[in-house]
Scaffold this motif. Structure first.
Motif, PDB file in Angstrom:
ATOM      1  N   UNK A  24      25.089 -16.664 -12.859  1.00 40.40           N
ATOM      2  CA  UNK A  24      24.427 -15.601 -12.097  1.00 40.40           C
ATOM      3  C   UNK A  24      23.649 -16.205 -10.929  1.00 40.40           C
ATOM      4  N   UNK A  25      23.536 -15.432  -9.829  1.00 40.03           N
ATOM      5  CA  UNK A  25      22.774 -15.864  -8.670  1.00 40.03           C
ATOM      6  C   UNK A  25      21.791 -14.772  -8.290  1.00 40.03           C
ATOM      7  N   UNK A  26      20.916 -15.121  -7.340  1.00 43.15           N
ATOM      8  CA  UNK A  26      19.956 -14.143  -6.841  1.00 43.15           C
ATOM      9  C   UNK A  26      20.515 -13.334  -5.674  1.00 43.15           C
ATOM     10  N   UNK A  27      21.787 -13.587  -5.328  1.00 44.90           N
ATOM     11  CA  UNK A  27      22.404 -12.861  -4.230  1.00 44.90           C
ATOM     12  C   UNK A  27      22.553 -11.392  -4.604  1.00 44.90           C
ATOM     13  N   UNK A  28      22.152 -10.482  -3.723  1.00 40.41           N
ATOM     14  CA  UNK A  28      22.288  -9.052  -4.048  1.00 40.41           C
ATOM     15  C   UNK A  28      23.743  -8.682  -4.304  1.00 40.41           C
ATOM     16  N   UNK A  29      23.965  -7.821  -5.270  1.00 33.65           N
ATOM     17  CA  UNK A  29      25.318  -7.366  -5.574  1.00 33.65           C
ATOM     18  C   UNK A  29      25.886  -6.589  -4.390  1.00 33.65           C
ATOM     19  N   UNK A  30      27.158  -6.826  -4.104  1.00 31.09           N
ATOM     20  CA  UNK A  30      27.816  -6.117  -3.022  1.00 31.09           C
ATOM     21  C   UNK A  30      28.300  -4.749  -3.480  1.00 31.09           C
ATOM     22  N   UNK A  31      28.430  -3.857  -2.537  1.00 28.14           N
ATOM     23  CA  UNK A  31      28.981  -2.532  -2.828  1.00 28.14           C
ATOM     24  C   UNK A  31      30.486  -2.666  -3.048  1.00 28.14           C
ATOM     25  N   UNK A  32      31.096  -1.643  -3.632  1.00 31.35           N
ATOM     26  CA  UNK A  32      32.540  -1.689  -3.846  1.00 31.35           C
ATOM     27  C   UNK A  32      33.274  -1.732  -2.509  1.00 31.35           C
TER      28      UNK A  32
END
Length: 267
Positions: free
Chosen positions: A1-9
């Motif tokens: 896991x990373x702290x990068x924000x999850x991308x939208x679909x």
């Protein structure tokens, strides 16, 4: 896991900045998949062995706003397979997405199946599919540690069908494509390359014309749960999914797009 924000679909499915080579891209399923990749933003190279069909497909894709280069190649010929890999890399700079769609079929009862038919089907559907994939992999994908490979199998890979089609060579070749997909996924996962397959069922196409002439659409869909053949949109979603980061943790899988045929059993 990373702290990068999850991308939208939408972001996961976006192919802007990606490049794709689609073999057999001048008509039918290959052209449909080329449209899908172009609509998602990919730059395209399409190949085919008939120049007129290839140029017409390129014109259609360009009219739809896609960046596409047509490359003539007969993938039954080993030298042309290797040449296609080199020329596509030269045009695109590198290949992110490879769609192995070019293929052949040959129908005959097993007891009468000619070696000519067996060799033709196996050469194009298996041997040279491997050869193109090997060349693209080692010349572009492995050095960059990125790749999306989509092999076009068939629901014919699951077994035989004595009522509608006797084509033991074709069925065997598509079974080999499924096993190749899984074996290569296991090997090339270390290079961050995903390898998946799509298994279409009955689609109105030049390849299925003989079946349609013999049985008609009603005969072909009689045992299909959705009671329909594939259309010119049915492969688009799966193609973009397997080509994009939406499937970044999916490899070695086969998705049958056949109206539910592969869910049926005898009896």
């Amino acid at each position: 896991m990373t702290d990068t924000p999850a991308r939208s679909i939408q972001q996961l499915l976006d192919l802007n900045g990606r490049t794709a080579l689609v073999t057999g891209g001048s008509r039918g399923l290959g052209l449909q998949m080329a449209h899908a990749l172009g609509e998602a933003g990919a730059r395209l190279v399409i190949s085919a062995r008939k120049e007129t069909d290839l140029n017409e497909a390129a014109d259609e894709l360009q009219a739809a706003g896609h960046d596409v280069t047509p490359l003539l190649a007969n993938l039954a010929n080993e030298d042309e397979v290797i040449g296609l890999a080199d020329r596509a890399i030269e045009v695109l700079g590198h290949i992110d997405i490879l769609v192995n769609n070019a293929g052949a079929t040959w129908g005959a009862p097993a007891e009468d199946y000619p070696l000519e038919g067996w060799d033709k089907v196996m050469t194009l559907n298996v041997r040279n599919l491997f050869l193109l994939t090997r060349e693209v992999g080692r010349k572009s994908m492995i050095p960059r540690r990125y790749g999306r490979i989509i092999n076009i199998a068939s629901n014919a890979a699951i077994g035989g069908n004595r009522d509608l089609m006797t084509a033991v060579g074709y069925n065997t070749s598509k079974g080999a494509v499924v096993t190749f997909t899984r074996a290569l996924a296991a090997e090339w996962g270390a290079h961050k390359i995903t390898v998946n397959a799509i298994g279409p069922g009955y689609f109105p196409s030049k390849m299925s014309k003989g079946l349609r002439d013999q049985h008609g659409d009603e005969g072909l869909i009689r045992h299909v749960p959705l009671q329909q053949t594939g259309d010119d949109e049915a492969l688009k979603g799966a193609t973009v999914m397997f080509a994009s980061d939406a499937s970044k943790h999916t490899t070695g899988q086969v998705l049958y797009i056949d109206g539910g045929c592969s869910a049926m059993i005898c009896g």
